[in-house]
Scaffold this motif. Structure first.
Motif, PDB file in Angstrom:
ATOM      1  N   ALA A  11       0.857  -1.200   0.000  1.00 19.77           N
ATOM      2  CA  ALA A  11       0.000   0.000   0.000  1.00 19.77           C
ATOM      3  C   ALA A  11       0.884   1.238   0.000  1.00 19.77           C
ATOM      4  N   LEU A  12       1.391   1.602  -1.169  1.00 19.56           N
ATOM      5  CA  LEU A  12       2.405   2.648  -1.259  1.00 19.56           C
ATOM      6  C   LEU A  12       1.848   4.062  -1.174  1.00 19.56           C
ATOM      7  N   MET A  13       0.537   4.213  -1.407  1.00 21.74           N
ATOM      8  CA  MET A  13      -0.048   5.550  -1.416  1.00 21.74           C
ATOM      9  C   MET A  13      -1.419   5.542  -0.750  1.00 21.74           C
ATOM     10  N   PRO A  14      -1.956   6.733  -0.423  1.00 15.13           N
ATOM     11  CA  PRO A  14      -3.239   6.796   0.283  1.00 15.13           C
ATOM     12  C   PRO A  14      -4.342   5.997  -0.412  1.00 15.13           C
ATOM     13  N   GLY A  15      -5.021   5.172   0.367  1.00 14.57           N
ATOM     14  CA  GLY A  15      -6.160   4.427  -0.154  1.00 14.57           C
ATOM     15  C   GLY A  15      -5.831   3.112  -0.826  1.00 14.57           C
ATOM     16  N   MET A  16      -4.567   2.864  -1.127  1.00 12.54           N
ATOM     17  CA  MET A  16      -4.229   1.631  -1.833  1.00 12.54           C
ATOM     18  C   MET A  16      -4.428   0.419  -0.932  1.00 12.54           C
ATOM     19  N   ALA A  17      -4.913  -0.667  -1.520  1.00 12.66           N
ATOM     20  CA  ALA A  17      -5.109  -1.914  -0.790  1.00 12.66           C
ATOM     21  C   ALA A  17      -3.756  -2.565  -0.530  1.00 12.66           C
ATOM     22  N   THR A  18      -3.661  -3.280   0.566  1.00 12.37           N
ATOM     23  CA  THR A  18      -2.443  -4.024   0.866  1.00 12.37           C
ATOM     24  C   THR A  18      -2.412  -5.298   0.031  1.00 12.37           C
ATOM     25  N   ASP A  19      -1.257  -5.949  -0.002  1.00  9.29           N
ATOM     26  CA  ASP A  19      -1.159  -7.224  -0.718  1.00  9.29           C
ATOM     27  C   ASP A  19      -2.089  -8.257  -0.103  1.00  9.29           C
ATOM     28  N   ALA A  20      -2.201  -8.231   1.230  1.00  8.62           N
ATOM     29  CA  ALA A  20      -3.087  -9.182   1.910  1.00  8.62           C
ATOM     30  C   ALA A  20      -4.543  -8.950   1.508  1.00  8.62           C
ATOM     31  N   GLN A  21      -4.950  -7.685   1.387  1.00 10.74           N
ATOM     32  CA  GLN A  21      -6.324  -7.383   0.978  1.00 10.74           C
ATOM     33  C   GLN A  21      -6.577  -7.801  -0.468  1.00 10.74           C
ATOM     34  N   MET A  22      -5.582  -7.618  -1.324  1.00 10.62           N
ATOM     35  CA  MET A  22      -5.726  -8.053  -2.711  1.00 10.62           C
ATOM     36  C   MET A  22      -5.877  -9.569  -2.783  1.00 10.62           C
ATOM     37  N   ASP A  23      -5.115 -10.287  -1.976  1.00 12.88           N
ATOM     38  CA  ASP A  23      -5.232 -11.746  -1.944  1.00 12.88           C
ATOM     39  C   ASP A  23      -6.607 -12.174  -1.440  1.00 12.88           C
ATOM     40  N   GLU A  24      -7.112 -11.455  -0.439  1.00 11.98           N
ATOM     41  CA  GLU A  24      -8.438 -11.764   0.096  1.00 11.98           C
ATOM     42  C   GLU A  24      -9.505 -11.571  -0.975  1.00 11.98           C
ATOM     43  N   LEU A  25      -9.380 -10.501  -1.773  1.00 13.30           N
ATOM     44  CA  LEU A  25     -10.340 -10.255  -2.849  1.00 13.30           C
ATOM     45  C   LEU A  25     -10.279 -11.368  -3.889  1.00 13.30           C
ATOM     46  N   ARG A  26      -9.085 -11.832  -4.193  1.00 16.32           N
ATOM     47  CA  ARG A  26      -8.934 -12.912  -5.181  1.00 16.32           C
ATOM     48  C   ARG A  26      -9.575 -14.209  -4.694  1.00 16.32           C
ATOM     49  N   ARG A  27      -9.597 -14.428  -3.379  1.00 14.17           N
ATOM     50  CA  ARG A  27     -10.171 -15.662  -2.835  1.00 14.17           C
ATOM     51  C   ARG A  27     -11.689 -15.576  -2.664  1.00 14.17           C
ATOM     52  N   ALA A  28     -12.203 -14.359  -2.576  1.00 10.05           N
ATOM     53  CA  ALA A  28     -13.634 -14.172  -2.317  1.00 10.05           C
ATOM     54  C   ALA A  28     -14.458 -14.423  -3.577  1.00 10.05           C
ATOM     55  N   SER A  29     -15.748 -14.607  -3.374  1.00 14.25           N
ATOM     56  CA  SER A  29     -16.666 -14.777  -4.509  1.00 14.25           C
ATOM     57  C   SER A  29     -18.059 -14.310  -4.104  1.00 14.25           C
TER      58      SER A  29
END
Length: 209
Positions: free
Chosen positions: A129-147
């Motif tokens: 999350a390099l800038m304001p509002g950006m999702a973390t890598d963990a959050q991106m992984d969570e989104l990829r697993r969700a449905s």
């Protein structure tokens, strides 16, 4: 060979045309040589173009992920609009950097430095999350697993935070950028993303989020 008056006038006209053409080329060349350079690499214009390109890229990625994780037409339509708009805007900003002869990645310069609020570029510490509002890598992984509904709610929450950070950055460019067309683009981002945040709030409410 002697020329009559008509022939002499024609030769003179041709000679003057060549002379003026040569002068025009010289002036045009001088204009090109003296054309003002683009903004410096340390400017808000360059910093915003670089940072917002990275910011937009994550929004595009999140939108493609949720498009494949849900069949809900409202969320898929929103995701398509965000991906399409931000991919096009990202292309414009990267094109400006090329036009200005500036690197797309400035080594040694932390994100957000152009706004006077440099964020550490240590990806390990920030989890991406390099800038304001950006999702973390963990959050991106969570989104990829969700449905289904879970993916929709998570996407809407993450994108709302993403837009909030993007609006903050765009408002900074409106205040600090010197290139008028870039300020106009930034203001357009403020307007469109503010409207999309209101839409996402309604979509979240409908989904109990």
């Amino acid at each position: 060979m002697r020329l009559n008056r008509t022939q002499g006038a024609a030769v003179t006209a041709v000679a003057l045309a060549v002379l003026f053409a040569g002068g025009a080329v010289t002036v045009a060349s001088a204009d090109r040589d003296e054309a003002p350079a683009g903004p410096p690499t340390t400017s808000a214009d360059a910093g915003f173009a670089r940072d917002m390109s990275v910011h937009h890229q994550q929004a595009v990625e999140m939108s493609f992920i949720v498009r494949d994780r849900t069949k809900d037409e409202e969320v898929r339509r929103l995701a398509y609009d965000i991906a399409n708009t931000q991919a096009n805007q990202r292309g414009m900003m990267l094109g400006w950097l090329d036009l200005w002869g500036l690197p797309k990645n400035e080594s040694g310069v932390e994100p957000m430095t152009w706004m006077g609020m440099g964020v550490s570029a240590d990806a390990d510490a920030l989890d991406g999350a390099l800038m304001p509002g950006m999702a973390t890598d963990a959050q991106m992984d969570e989104l990829r697993r969700a449905s289904g509904r879970k993916a929709e709610v998570l996407y809407l929450k993450l994108m709302t935070a993403h837009h909030r950070g993007g609006v903050h950055m765009a408002e900074g460019c409106v205040q600090k950028c010197g290139v008028a067309v870039e300020r106009d683009l930034a203001q357009g981002m403020v307007d469109s993303q503010t409207s999309e945040m209101a839409l996402m709030a309604d979509l979240l409410k409908k989904r109990g989020g």
